[in-house]
Design a protein around this motif. Structure first.
Motif, PDB file in Angstrom:
ATOM      1  N   SER A  33      -2.434 -25.351  40.162  1.00  0.00           N
ATOM      2  CA  SER A  33      -3.363 -25.548  38.881  1.00  0.00           C
ATOM      3  C   SER A  33      -3.554 -24.409  38.165  1.00  0.00           C
ATOM      4  O   SER A  33      -3.806 -24.305  36.935  1.00  0.00           O
ATOM      5  CB  SER A  33      -4.624 -26.604  39.488  1.00  0.00           C
ATOM      6  OG  SER A  33      -5.119 -25.861  40.486  1.00  0.00           O
ATOM      7  N   VAL A  34      -4.001 -23.327  38.995  1.00  0.00           N
ATOM      8  CA  VAL A  34      -4.675 -22.049  38.414  1.00  0.00           C
ATOM      9  C   VAL A  34      -3.616 -21.207  37.561  1.00  0.00           C
ATOM     10  O   VAL A  34      -3.624 -20.785  36.756  1.00  0.00           O
ATOM     11  CB  VAL A  34      -5.476 -21.239  39.270  1.00  0.00           C
ATOM     12  CG1 VAL A  34      -5.619 -20.125  38.887  1.00  0.00           C
ATOM     13  CG2 VAL A  34      -6.593 -21.969  39.747  1.00  0.00           C
ATOM     14  N   ALA A  35      -2.198 -21.495  38.501  1.00  0.00           N
ATOM     15  CA  ALA A  35      -1.167 -20.910  37.828  1.00  0.00           C
ATOM     16  C   ALA A  35      -0.671 -21.366  36.560  1.00  0.00           C
ATOM     17  O   ALA A  35      -0.196 -20.649  35.669  1.00  0.00           O
ATOM     18  CB  ALA A  35       0.170 -20.762  38.739  1.00  0.00           C
ATOM     19  N   SER A  36      -0.609 -22.728  36.647  1.00  0.00           N
ATOM     20  CA  SER A  36      -0.254 -23.229  35.256  1.00  0.00           C
ATOM     21  C   SER A  36      -1.255 -23.094  34.158  1.00  0.00           C
ATOM     22  O   SER A  36      -0.862 -22.960  33.226  1.00  0.00           O
ATOM     23  CB  SER A  36      -0.292 -24.810  35.752  1.00  0.00           C
ATOM     24  OG  SER A  36       0.447 -25.350  36.465  1.00  0.00           O
ATOM     25  N   LEU A  37      -2.597 -22.951  34.437  1.00  0.00           N
ATOM     26  CA  LEU A  37      -3.632 -22.834  33.364  1.00  0.00           C
ATOM     27  C   LEU A  37      -3.289 -21.256  33.105  1.00  0.00           C
ATOM     28  O   LEU A  37      -3.139 -21.071  31.585  1.00  0.00           O
ATOM     29  CB  LEU A  37      -4.917 -22.921  34.166  1.00  0.00           C
ATOM     30  CG  LEU A  37      -6.251 -22.254  33.248  1.00  0.00           C
ATOM     31  CD1 LEU A  37      -6.062 -23.331  31.922  1.00  0.00           C
ATOM     32  CD2 LEU A  37      -7.485 -22.327  33.964  1.00  0.00           C
ATOM     33  N   LEU A  38      -3.012 -20.387  33.793  1.00  0.00           N
ATOM     34  CA  LEU A  38      -2.862 -18.939  33.240  1.00  0.00           C
ATOM     35  C   LEU A  38      -1.724 -18.611  32.725  1.00  0.00           C
ATOM     36  O   LEU A  38      -1.650 -18.031  31.730  1.00  0.00           O
ATOM     37  CB  LEU A  38      -3.025 -18.108  34.660  1.00  0.00           C
ATOM     38  CG  LEU A  38      -4.262 -17.887  35.323  1.00  0.00           C
ATOM     39  CD1 LEU A  38      -4.385 -17.167  36.590  1.00  0.00           C
ATOM     40  CD2 LEU A  38      -5.359 -17.143  34.179  1.00  0.00           C
ATOM     41  N   VAL A  39      -0.553 -19.462  33.099  1.00  0.00           N
ATOM     42  CA  VAL A  39       0.747 -19.333  32.457  1.00  0.00           C
ATOM     43  C   VAL A  39       0.564 -19.803  30.949  1.00  0.00           C
ATOM     44  O   VAL A  39       1.348 -19.053  30.216  1.00  0.00           O
ATOM     45  CB  VAL A  39       1.612 -19.801  33.085  1.00  0.00           C
ATOM     46  CG1 VAL A  39       3.111 -19.792  32.502  1.00  0.00           C
ATOM     47  CG2 VAL A  39       2.129 -19.016  34.674  1.00  0.00           C
ATOM     48  N   GLY A  40      -0.049 -21.025  30.815  1.00  0.00           N
ATOM     49  CA  GLY A  40      -0.303 -21.525  29.524  1.00  0.00           C
ATOM     50  C   GLY A  40      -1.033 -20.702  28.619  1.00  0.00           C
ATOM     51  O   GLY A  40      -0.767 -20.551  27.463  1.00  0.00           O
ATOM     52  N   VAL A  41      -2.006 -19.950  29.224  1.00  0.00           N
ATOM     53  CA  VAL A  41      -2.816 -18.798  28.401  1.00  0.00           C
ATOM     54  C   VAL A  41      -1.967 -17.669  28.061  1.00  0.00           C
ATOM     55  O   VAL A  41      -2.230 -17.155  26.894  1.00  0.00           O
ATOM     56  CB  VAL A  41      -4.249 -18.699  28.948  1.00  0.00           C
ATOM     57  CG1 VAL A  41      -4.985 -17.615  28.348  1.00  0.00           C
ATOM     58  CG2 VAL A  41      -5.217 -19.801  29.365  1.00  0.00           C
ATOM     59  N   ALA A  42      -1.231 -17.373  29.152  1.00  0.00           N
ATOM     60  CA  ALA A  42      -0.481 -16.029  28.886  1.00  0.00           C
ATOM     61  C   ALA A  42       0.603 -16.354  27.942  1.00  0.00           C
ATOM     62  O   ALA A  42       0.903 -15.412  27.256  1.00  0.00           O
ATOM     63  CB  ALA A  42       0.003 -15.299  30.241  1.00  0.00           C
ATOM     64  N   GLY A  43       0.977 -17.518  27.780  1.00  0.00           N
ATOM     65  CA  GLY A  43       1.968 -17.849  26.559  1.00  0.00           C
ATOM     66  C   GLY A  43       1.443 -17.733  25.188  1.00  0.00           C
ATOM     67  O   GLY A  43       2.077 -17.512  24.078  1.00  0.00           O
ATOM     68  N   ALA A  44      -0.010 -17.946  25.215  1.00  0.00           N
ATOM     69  CA  ALA A  44      -0.588 -17.892  23.865  1.00  0.00           C
ATOM     70  C   ALA A  44      -1.110 -16.546  23.446  1.00  0.00           C
ATOM     71  O   ALA A  44      -1.363 -16.155  22.370  1.00  0.00           O
ATOM     72  CB  ALA A  44      -1.683 -18.907  23.733  1.00  0.00           C
ATOM     73  N   THR A  45      -1.734 -15.705  24.363  1.00  0.00           N
ATOM     74  CA  THR A  45      -2.258 -14.418  24.410  1.00  0.00           C
ATOM     75  C   THR A  45      -2.064 -13.556  25.772  1.00  0.00           C
ATOM     76  O   THR A  45      -1.767 -13.906  26.478  1.00  0.00           O
ATOM     77  CB  THR A  45      -3.796 -14.642  24.166  1.00  0.00           C
ATOM     78  OG1 THR A  45      -4.427 -13.462  24.007  1.00  0.00           O
ATOM     79  CG2 THR A  45      -4.433 -15.365  25.374  1.00  0.00           C
ATOM     80  N   THR A  46      -2.031 -12.213  25.366  1.00  0.00           N
ATOM     81  CA  THR A  46      -1.936 -11.272  26.234  1.00  0.00           C
ATOM     82  C   THR A  46      -3.415 -10.516  26.382  1.00  0.00           C
ATOM     83  O   THR A  46      -3.458  -9.411  27.306  1.00  0.00           O
ATOM     84  CB  THR A  46      -0.921 -10.120  25.748  1.00  0.00           C
ATOM     85  OG1 THR A  46      -1.465  -9.359  24.733  1.00  0.00           O
ATOM     86  CG2 THR A  46       0.380 -10.630  25.791  1.00  0.00           C
ATOM     87  N   ASP A  47      -4.413 -11.037  26.113  1.00  0.00           N
ATOM     88  CA  ASP A  47      -5.743 -10.392  26.305  1.00  0.00           C
ATOM     89  C   ASP A  47      -6.306 -10.670  27.619  1.00  0.00           C
ATOM     90  O   ASP A  47      -6.181 -12.046  28.157  1.00  0.00           O
ATOM     91  CB  ASP A  47      -6.735 -11.251  25.241  1.00  0.00           C
ATOM     92  CG  ASP A  47      -8.034 -10.651  25.329  1.00  0.00           C
ATOM     93  OD1 ASP A  47      -8.382  -9.474  25.005  1.00  0.00           O
ATOM     94  OD2 ASP A  47      -9.021 -11.345  25.637  1.00  0.00           O
ATOM     95  N   ASN A  48      -6.392  -9.546  28.270  1.00  0.00           N
ATOM     96  CA  ASN A  48      -6.958  -9.466  29.592  1.00  0.00           C
ATOM     97  C   ASN A  48      -8.328 -10.519  29.859  1.00  0.00           C
ATOM     98  O   ASN A  48      -8.399 -11.134  30.884  1.00  0.00           O
ATOM     99  CB  ASN A  48      -7.262  -8.222  30.192  1.00  0.00           C
ATOM    100  CG  ASN A  48      -5.955  -7.584  30.581  1.00  0.00           C
ATOM    101  OD1 ASN A  48      -4.918  -8.086  30.740  1.00  0.00           O
ATOM    102  ND2 ASN A  48      -6.038  -6.434  30.991  1.00  0.00           N
ATOM    103  N   ALA A  49      -9.195 -10.240  28.761  1.00  0.00           N
ATOM    104  CA  ALA A  49     -10.460 -11.183  28.920  1.00  0.00           C
ATOM    105  C   ALA A  49     -10.122 -12.668  28.980  1.00  0.00           C
ATOM    106  O   ALA A  49     -10.905 -13.198  30.053  1.00  0.00           O
ATOM    107  CB  ALA A  49     -11.535 -10.600  27.925  1.00  0.00           C
ATOM    108  N   ALA A  50      -9.452 -12.935  28.180  1.00  0.00           N
ATOM    109  CA  ALA A  50      -9.191 -14.524  28.091  1.00  0.00           C
ATOM    110  C   ALA A  50      -8.478 -14.818  29.205  1.00  0.00           C
ATOM    111  O   ALA A  50      -8.681 -15.862  29.759  1.00  0.00           O
ATOM    112  CB  ALA A  50      -8.082 -14.636  26.685  1.00  0.00           C
ATOM    113  N   LEU A  51      -7.559 -14.018  29.712  1.00  0.00           N
ATOM    114  CA  LEU A  51      -6.919 -14.622  30.978  1.00  0.00           C
ATOM    115  C   LEU A  51      -7.792 -14.444  32.197  1.00  0.00           C
ATOM    116  O   LEU A  51      -7.791 -15.532  33.028  1.00  0.00           O
ATOM    117  CB  LEU A  51      -5.637 -13.563  31.290  1.00  0.00           C
ATOM    118  CG  LEU A  51      -4.457 -13.763  30.359  1.00  0.00           C
ATOM    119  CD1 LEU A  51      -3.567 -12.478  30.575  1.00  0.00           C
ATOM    120  CD2 LEU A  51      -3.624 -15.006  30.800  1.00  0.00           C
ATOM    121  N   LEU A  52      -8.734 -13.597  32.292  1.00  0.00           N
ATOM    122  CA  LEU A  52      -9.588 -13.371  33.431  1.00  0.00           C
ATOM    123  C   LEU A  52     -10.641 -14.630  33.328  1.00  0.00           C
ATOM    124  O   LEU A  52     -10.936 -15.327  34.313  1.00  0.00           O
ATOM    125  CB  LEU A  52     -10.253 -11.999  33.304  1.00  0.00           C
ATOM    126  CG  LEU A  52     -11.395 -12.109  34.556  1.00  0.00           C
ATOM    127  CD1 LEU A  52     -10.713 -11.891  35.905  1.00  0.00           C
ATOM    128  CD2 LEU A  52     -12.079 -10.526  34.269  1.00  0.00           C
TER     129      LEU A  52
END
Length: 236
Positions: A33-52
């Motif tokens: 669940s968390v990997a899917s969420l993070l990979v989805g966000v990473a597909g849209a942005t590389t911003d560390n704050a957003a990913l964290l």
């Protein structure tokens, strides 16, 4: 008393194996669940704050949800066990002879002779009739009932430990390597936990690992494509 529908034999060993299996599955849920969420966000942005932020939110929300679900489920199981104990106590009080006959019959079903089964039933009844019936008839140990708080805490911890893997995998590598590293780390972890869960359950490790890896890969790919599409179109 006859063995009623819903009165199941659940040995202590089986309960412990179920808790272990639940812990492994809880870790799997945290990973996927968390990997899917993070990979989805990473597909849209590389911003560390957003990913964290997304990772921590997914971890905390998922852990609380898992703990709440486990608490409710185990509380229901414990209530059922207490109801069965109360019912058995009442039947021993109001119909002791019938209960003795039933205990004798249960030992007869386990292969004892009529004389031996009767003697064992009488001796156990004299020592602790309730414990004897709970153990043989229902598989319940009144001194070792399931604890909903323990279950909730274990589930939350398992989810959290699982979720930490993709969170670290997405944040530590350089931006260009984040998604590939997360894919590899998650799929390897799923293969391992799938094999462990299969060993506990006595099934095929290869087949269980393959199912988890295939499902995890599909979830990661789907969320990454969605994140990439939304990021490209400027929706996020």
């Amino acid at each position: 008393m006859t063995v009623h529908e819903g009165e199941q034999h659940t040995p202590n060993l089986g309960q412990r194996l179920n808790w272990l299996r639940a812990g492994v599955l809880g870790a799997n849920d945290g990973i996927v669940s968390v990997a899917s969420l993070l990979v989805g966000v990473a597909g849209a942005t590389t911003d560390n704050a957003a990913l964290l932020t997304a990772g921590i939110a997914g971890l905390v929300g998922g852990a609380i949800s898992m703990a709440l679900g486990e608490y409710v489920s185990v509380s229901s199981q414990r209530d059922s066990e207490r109801a069965l104990i109360a019912k058995e106590s009442e039947e021993l009080r109001t119909m002791p002879q019938e209960e003795l006959d039933e205990l004798t019959a249960l030992y007869r079903e386990r292969g004892l002779t009529v004389e031996t089964a009767r003697r064992v039933a009488e001796e156990l009844t004299a020592h602790d009739a309730l414990s004897a019936h709970l153990e043989v008839e229902l598989g319940i140990d009144q001194d070792d009932l399931v604890n909903p708080w323990h279950a909730a805490l274990s589930s939350a911890m398992a989810f959290t430990l699982g979720a930490l893997l993709p969170l670290l995998a997405i944040l530590l590598p350089p931006p260009g390597w984040r998604v590939p590293v997360t894919f590899v780390a998650v799929l390897l972890a799923l293969a391992l936990t799938g094999a462990v869960a299969a060993r506990i359950g006595g099934s095929s490790p290869g087949r269980a690992s393959l199912r988890l890896v295939a499902g995890g890969a599909l979830a990661l790919l789907a969320t990454w494509l969605i994140g990439t599409l939304l990021g490209t179109t400027g929706v996020v």
